[in-house]
Design a protein around this motif. Sequence first.
Motif, mmCIF file in Angstrom:
data_model
loop_
_atom_site.group_PDB
_atom_site.id
_atom_site.type_symbol
_atom_site.label_atom_id
_atom_site.label_comp_id
_atom_site.label_asym_id
_atom_site.label_seq_id
_atom_site.Cartn_x
_atom_site.Cartn_y
_atom_site.Cartn_z
ATOM 1 N N GLU A 165 -1.989 16.702 -5.224
ATOM 2 C CA GLU A 165 -2.054 16.823 -3.773
ATOM 3 C C GLU A 165 -1.772 15.519 -3.042
ATOM 4 N N SER A 166 -1.267 15.668 -1.820
ATOM 5 C CA SER A 166 -0.955 14.553 -0.939
ATOM 6 C C SER A 166 -2.044 14.401 0.113
ATOM 7 N N ILE A 191 0.869 -1.183 0.000
ATOM 8 C CA ILE A 191 0.000 0.000 0.000
ATOM 9 C C ILE A 191 0.903 1.230 0.000
ATOM 10 N N TYR A 192 0.746 2.088 -0.991
ATOM 11 C CA TYR A 192 1.648 3.238 -1.114
ATOM 12 C C TYR A 192 0.899 4.402 -1.763
ATOM 13 N N PRO A 193 1.423 5.644 -1.692
ATOM 14 C CA PRO A 193 0.714 6.808 -2.241
ATOM 15 C C PRO A 193 0.467 6.685 -3.741
ATOM 16 N N SER A 194 -0.636 7.260 -4.193
ATOM 17 C CA SER A 194 -1.010 7.207 -5.607
ATOM 18 C C SER A 194 -0.051 8.030 -6.460
ATOM 19 N N HIS A 195 0.101 7.611 -7.710
ATOM 20 C CA HIS A 195 0.915 8.359 -8.665
ATOM 21 C C HIS A 195 0.109 9.460 -9.349
ATOM 22 N N ILE A 196 -1.180 9.555 -9.057
ATOM 23 C CA ILE A 196 -2.086 10.483 -9.739
ATOM 24 C C ILE A 196 -2.274 11.754 -8.910
ATOM 25 N N GLY A 197 -2.257 12.901 -9.570
ATOM 26 C CA GLY A 197 -2.669 14.142 -8.937
ATOM 27 C C GLY A 197 -1.550 14.970 -8.350
ATOM 28 N N TYR A 243 -4.975 24.072 2.603
ATOM 29 C CA TYR A 243 -5.330 23.121 3.650
ATOM 30 C C TYR A 243 -6.366 22.121 3.142
ATOM 31 N N THR A 244 -7.491 22.621 2.595
ATOM 32 C CA THR A 244 -8.471 21.694 2.028
ATOM 33 C C THR A 244 -8.020 21.241 0.650
ATOM 34 N N ARG A 245 -8.464 20.057 0.239
ATOM 35 C CA ARG A 245 -8.067 19.501 -1.051
ATOM 36 C C ARG A 245 -9.004 19.984 -2.157
ATOM 37 N N MET A 300 -10.496 17.669 -7.608
ATOM 38 C CA MET A 300 -9.707 16.710 -8.374
ATOM 39 C C MET A 300 -8.936 15.769 -7.453
ATOM 40 N N GLY A 301 -8.445 16.313 -6.332
ATOM 41 C CA GLY A 301 -7.754 15.469 -5.368
ATOM 42 C C GLY A 301 -8.698 14.526 -4.651
ATOM 43 N N GLU A 302 -9.859 15.055 -4.226
ATOM 44 C CA GLU A 302 -10.814 14.245 -3.479
ATOM 45 C C GLU A 302 -11.420 13.131 -4.318
ATOM 46 N N LEU A 303 -11.519 13.322 -5.624
ATOM 47 C CA LEU A 303 -12.191 12.355 -6.491
ATOM 48 C C LEU A 303 -11.213 11.550 -7.339
ATOM 49 N N SER A 304 -9.964 11.507 -6.919
ATOM 50 C CA SER A 304 -8.962 10.611 -7.507
ATOM 51 C C SER A 304 -8.206 9.942 -6.369
ATOM 52 N N PRO A 305 -7.435 8.892 -6.605
ATOM 53 C CA PRO A 305 -6.844 8.125 -5.502
ATOM 54 C C PRO A 305 -5.780 8.899 -4.725
#
Length: 380
Positions: A158-159, A150-156, A168-170, A173-178
């Motif tokens: 934001e972290s 399990i590791y961070p997504s390569h997409i987008g 501060y808030t995402r 595009m960040g919230e609706l992608s991995p």
Amino acid sequence: MWPIDTAPLLFSLLLQQADVTPSHLQQDPDSRATAEEEAPSLLSRLKPEGGVDVYYAHNFNQPANAANFIPGTGTSAKRDGEITLNLASLGVSLAPEPVGFKVLLGFGTGAEVVHAAEPVGVTTGPDLWRYVQQASLSFAHGPVVLEAGIYPSHIGLESFQSQLNWTYTRSWMGELSPYYQTGLKGTWTLDPKWSVQLHLLNGWQTIGDNNHGLAVGTQVAYSGDRLSASFNTFIGEEGNEGSDGLRLFADVVATYRVTEALRLAATADIGTQHIPGGERAYWYAAGLNARYQFAEPVALVGRAEVYRDADGLMTGTGQTLTAGTLTLEVKPATPLVLKLEARYDHSTEDVFAGKATTDEGTPVPKDSETLVVLGAVAYF
């Protein structure tokens, strides 16, 4: 016959002439030195990390259910009118030389939201994985690094960790992608500026899977003195078991350093997926970010974005979301980040919780919401 008082001295002399140390206690001096050298090296590669991310959010809608954003989103500032823990995390990593690992655990409102869609099945589901941010093994050999787990997504752009983002808030595009993914990743560093990745994944932000189809992800990335950019893709079966749901997705992220003080970031997404009945859903989005560093501890960030989900596949409602965010960042000390943020969201449909309630007690939805958020993150 030796006098009795000279026997101990004679025995000592004999031991000096012959090695009578048991074989299991003997140790080669060179091997002992090597072991002593390796032990500090291993300890120096271990890196602990962690942090605490808390916030207070005020929603001018005064939502009856105290929930900001739309259902399934809100990995930061999800709760209204409360001082709340967004994420507390703790972990350790070992740099791959050639083998390494990373384990990072976390809990809080952000962790609850990000794992809420985990498919429920035998030995899997949100209750099992809710505290796991990352758990992966890695192996490095020359320009190639392999990572599994399990590791961070390569997409987008934001972290999942607030201190790594400009705002501060995402974004939508960040919230609706991995934010995370599960599988096997290979990274090839072609030269100091170019790299490529290949991923074999269980699915779109899932640890377990809800079907028997794996997914493939790719990335081509460039990192220069001023411009950094990546082109990311995802191809995989995302329909529930027994239904057709091939998802095709592409994402472009670019950041550009205009001056020492001013940086820009742009993102664009496009996706499509088969849905039951032989039809196909489409969604696309774009965002622009600007960050100006006034002084070493103070920066101002602006973000504008649009997210079009005409068929409602990603958001649950056919709609277009637009948002504008303004963030003041202050770093009073190296491990502490404070962010004061104002955010306005609007939808072409009524999707945000309001203060009034229906006869059943659910919030009457509105087409917009305005937030003021104060977030604080301390990390090491």
